[in-house]
Design a protein around this motif. Structure first.
Motif, PDB file in Angstrom:
ATOM      1  N   LEU A  83      15.716   9.546 -14.544  1.00  0.00           N
ATOM      2  CA  LEU A  83      15.101  10.821 -14.909  1.00  0.00           C
ATOM      3  C   LEU A  83      14.558  10.774 -16.335  1.00  0.00           C
ATOM      4  O   LEU A  83      13.483  11.313 -16.621  1.00  0.00           O
ATOM      5  CB  LEU A  83      16.122  11.951 -14.771  1.00  0.00           C
ATOM      6  N   ARG A  84      15.294  10.136 -17.229  1.00  0.00           N
ATOM      7  CA  ARG A  84      14.820  10.022 -18.602  1.00  0.00           C
ATOM      8  C   ARG A  84      13.530   9.205 -18.665  1.00  0.00           C
ATOM      9  O   ARG A  84      12.613   9.527 -19.434  1.00  0.00           O
ATOM     10  CB  ARG A  84      15.891   9.384 -19.481  1.00  0.00           C
ATOM     11  N   SER A  85      13.420   8.163 -17.845  1.00  0.00           N
ATOM     12  CA  SER A  85      12.214   7.336 -17.854  1.00  0.00           C
ATOM     13  C   SER A  85      10.995   8.140 -17.416  1.00  0.00           C
ATOM     14  O   SER A  85       9.889   7.918 -17.914  1.00  0.00           O
ATOM     15  CB  SER A  85      12.402   6.113 -16.962  1.00  0.00           C
ATOM     16  N   VAL A  86      11.184   9.086 -16.502  1.00  0.00           N
ATOM     17  CA  VAL A  86      10.083   9.951 -16.074  1.00  0.00           C
ATOM     18  C   VAL A  86       9.638  10.849 -17.221  1.00  0.00           C
ATOM     19  O   VAL A  86       8.437  10.994 -17.499  1.00  0.00           O
ATOM     20  CB  VAL A  86      10.496  10.797 -14.858  1.00  0.00           C
ATOM     21  N   ALA A  87      10.603  11.470 -17.916  1.00  0.00           N
ATOM     22  CA  ALA A  87      10.264  12.333 -19.047  1.00  0.00           C
ATOM     23  C   ALA A  87       9.570  11.550 -20.149  1.00  0.00           C
ATOM     24  O   ALA A  87       8.590  12.031 -20.749  1.00  0.00           O
ATOM     25  CB  ALA A  87      11.534  13.007 -19.578  1.00  0.00           C
ATOM     26  N   VAL A  88      10.035  10.345 -20.428  1.00  0.00           N
ATOM     27  CA  VAL A  88       9.423   9.516 -21.463  1.00  0.00           C
ATOM     28  C   VAL A  88       7.982   9.162 -21.090  1.00  0.00           C
ATOM     29  O   VAL A  88       7.077   9.208 -21.930  1.00  0.00           O
ATOM     30  CB  VAL A  88      10.253   8.239 -21.685  1.00  0.00           C
ATOM     31  N   GLN A  89       7.753   8.823 -19.828  1.00  0.00           N
ATOM     32  CA  GLN A  89       6.406   8.454 -19.406  1.00  0.00           C
ATOM     33  C   GLN A  89       5.429   9.621 -19.531  1.00  0.00           C
ATOM     34  O   GLN A  89       4.319   9.461 -20.045  1.00  0.00           O
ATOM     35  CB  GLN A  89       6.426   7.953 -17.967  1.00  0.00           C
ATOM     36  N   LEU A  90       5.836  10.793 -19.073  1.00  0.00           N
ATOM     37  CA  LEU A  90       4.955  11.958 -19.168  1.00  0.00           C
ATOM     38  C   LEU A  90       4.726  12.342 -20.622  1.00  0.00           C
ATOM     39  O   LEU A  90       3.604  12.696 -21.017  1.00  0.00           O
ATOM     40  CB  LEU A  90       5.557  13.130 -18.398  1.00  0.00           C
ATOM     41  N   ASN A  91       5.759  12.264 -21.442  1.00  0.00           N
ATOM     42  CA  ASN A  91       5.617  12.585 -22.858  1.00  0.00           C
ATOM     43  C   ASN A  91       4.614  11.652 -23.524  1.00  0.00           C
ATOM     44  O   ASN A  91       3.739  12.101 -24.291  1.00  0.00           O
ATOM     45  CB  ASN A  91       6.974  12.475 -23.541  1.00  0.00           C
ATOM     46  N   GLN A  92       4.697  10.361 -23.233  1.00  0.00           N
ATOM     47  CA  GLN A  92       3.798   9.394 -23.852  1.00  0.00           C
ATOM     48  C   GLN A  92       2.360   9.615 -23.406  1.00  0.00           C
ATOM     49  O   GLN A  92       1.429   9.533 -24.219  1.00  0.00           O
ATOM     50  CB  GLN A  92       4.245   7.970 -23.495  1.00  0.00           C
ATOM     51  N   LEU A  93       2.169   9.915 -22.132  1.00  0.00           N
ATOM     52  CA  LEU A  93       0.819  10.165 -21.627  1.00  0.00           C
ATOM     53  C   LEU A  93       0.178  11.354 -22.346  1.00  0.00           C
ATOM     54  O   LEU A  93      -0.964  11.275 -22.811  1.00  0.00           O
ATOM     55  CB  LEU A  93       0.865  10.409 -20.121  1.00  0.00           C
ATOM     56  N   LEU A  94       0.896  12.456 -22.445  1.00  0.00           N
ATOM     57  CA  LEU A  94       0.336  13.661 -23.067  1.00  0.00           C
ATOM     58  C   LEU A  94       0.191  13.496 -24.575  1.00  0.00           C
ATOM     59  O   LEU A  94      -0.766  14.000 -25.173  1.00  0.00           O
ATOM     60  CB  LEU A  94       1.211  14.865 -22.745  1.00  0.00           C
ATOM     61  N   LEU A  95       1.129  12.791 -25.198  1.00  0.00           N
ATOM     62  CA  LEU A  95       1.035  12.564 -26.639  1.00  0.00           C
ATOM     63  C   LEU A  95      -0.212  11.764 -26.975  1.00  0.00           C
ATOM     64  O   LEU A  95      -0.921  12.073 -27.947  1.00  0.00           O
ATOM     65  CB  LEU A  95       2.292  11.842 -27.127  1.00  0.00           C
TER      66      LEU A  95
END
Length: 299
Positions: A83-95
């Motif tokens: 679950l953390r890997s999903v949040a990290v991926q979406l955060n990086q994309l939007l950042l």
């Protein structure tokens, strides 16, 4: 696996006082054909809301949701780690999108709720000021992290996330939303326990609320099916005694659980405005609802 539960997923969406069957940003999936071993029993639900300048995104939102689901099912290790890997991926994309467009006004941010059900175990991850309510017999627990207020994904290098774990039983319900509504008093929430999907949909919606985004996840004893129920609210034809208005009665068609060989649940329009649910034959791509288009979509 023992203690298998069927899942009824019920979108709740109202725009400008009008109830609509699709909830933008909702994504539900069963495991694809070849997940990593540690993900083979996991059912995944994502609810994402975008704020700010969403027009900065050049990739369709459905593709983002598809990619997030694939990331989860390919991640090894614990549920929390995946679950953390999903949040990290979406955060990086939007950042990256926001850093590439510094003068485009408000940055695009995401509020994300992730739910995983493995057997009778619920794993919940919250990113941003989102809300969840766990309804069991006679109780309703509000799950909310005040320290995540104003901390959506896409704002900084660190991906904010809080994790929760609960054991579910027959007829338990999880209500997920990107905000709290004053009409969700304790009596309303505890009254969801053991109700039919249509009655739950009716209880959550209040006539005094013009806009609402939420999703109900109800568990029932079964074999692990995932049923996406899209309800259409239609007024009763016959007036109530004394001429009083009668509450709208949600109508739902018969539900068919997704097949074991498929990694998705797909919604299709049925007769009389109802929606039927069936497994997409031999597909490993889960169904999603595009937040931009507000319609059911598949890759």
């Amino acid at each position: 696996m023992s203690n298998r539960l069927d899942l009824n997923i019920i979108p709740v969406c109202r725009r400008a006082g009008q109830d609509v069957p699709d909830l933008p940003g909702l994504y539900a999936a069963r495991p694809p054909r070849r997940p990593v071993r540690s993900r083979s029993e996991d059912r995944l639900m994502l609810m994402m809301s975008l704020t700010g300048n969403a027009s900065l995104l050049t990739v369709p939102v459905q593709q983002i949701l598809d990619k997030l689901a694939k990331t989860y099912y390919k991640a090894s290790g614990s549920v929390t780690s995946a679950l953390r890997s999903v949040a990290v991926q979406l955060n990086q994309l939007l950042l990256e999108v926001n850093l590439q467009n510094p003068g485009a006004g408000q940055p695009v941010l995401a509020l994300l709720s992730q739910l995983v059900i493995r057997g009778d175990q619920l794993y919940l991850a919250q990113s941003g000021p989102v809300h969840a309510y766990l309804v069991t017999r006679g109780q309703a627990e509000h799950i909310y992290a005040p320290d995540l207020q104003g901390r959506g994904l896409g704002l900084a290098e660190a991906a904010p996330a809080r994790f929760y774990h609960h054991t579910l039983g027959n007829n338990d319900t999880v209500l997920v939303s990107d905000q709290h509504y004053a009409t969700w008093e304790k009596e309303v929430l505890t009254g969801l326990y053991g109700e039919s999907p249509g009655r739950m949909h009716q209880r959550v919606l209040s006539r005094s609320v013009r806009d609402m985004r939420a999703v109900l996840l109800q568990t029932t004893t079964g074999t692990g099916a995932v049923n996406l129920l899209k309800l259409k609210v239609e007024p009763d034809e016959a007036p109530a005694p004394g001429g009083a208005d009668t509450p709208s009665q949600p109508a739902v068609s018969e539900v068919q659980p997704a097949g074991r060989e498929t990694g998705s649940t797909t919604a299709r329009q049925g007769t009389a405005g109802a929606v039927m649910v069936a497994g997409a034959a031999k597909s490993s791509t889960p169904a999603a609802v595009d937040p931009a288009a507000g319609t059911a979509a598949r890759a």
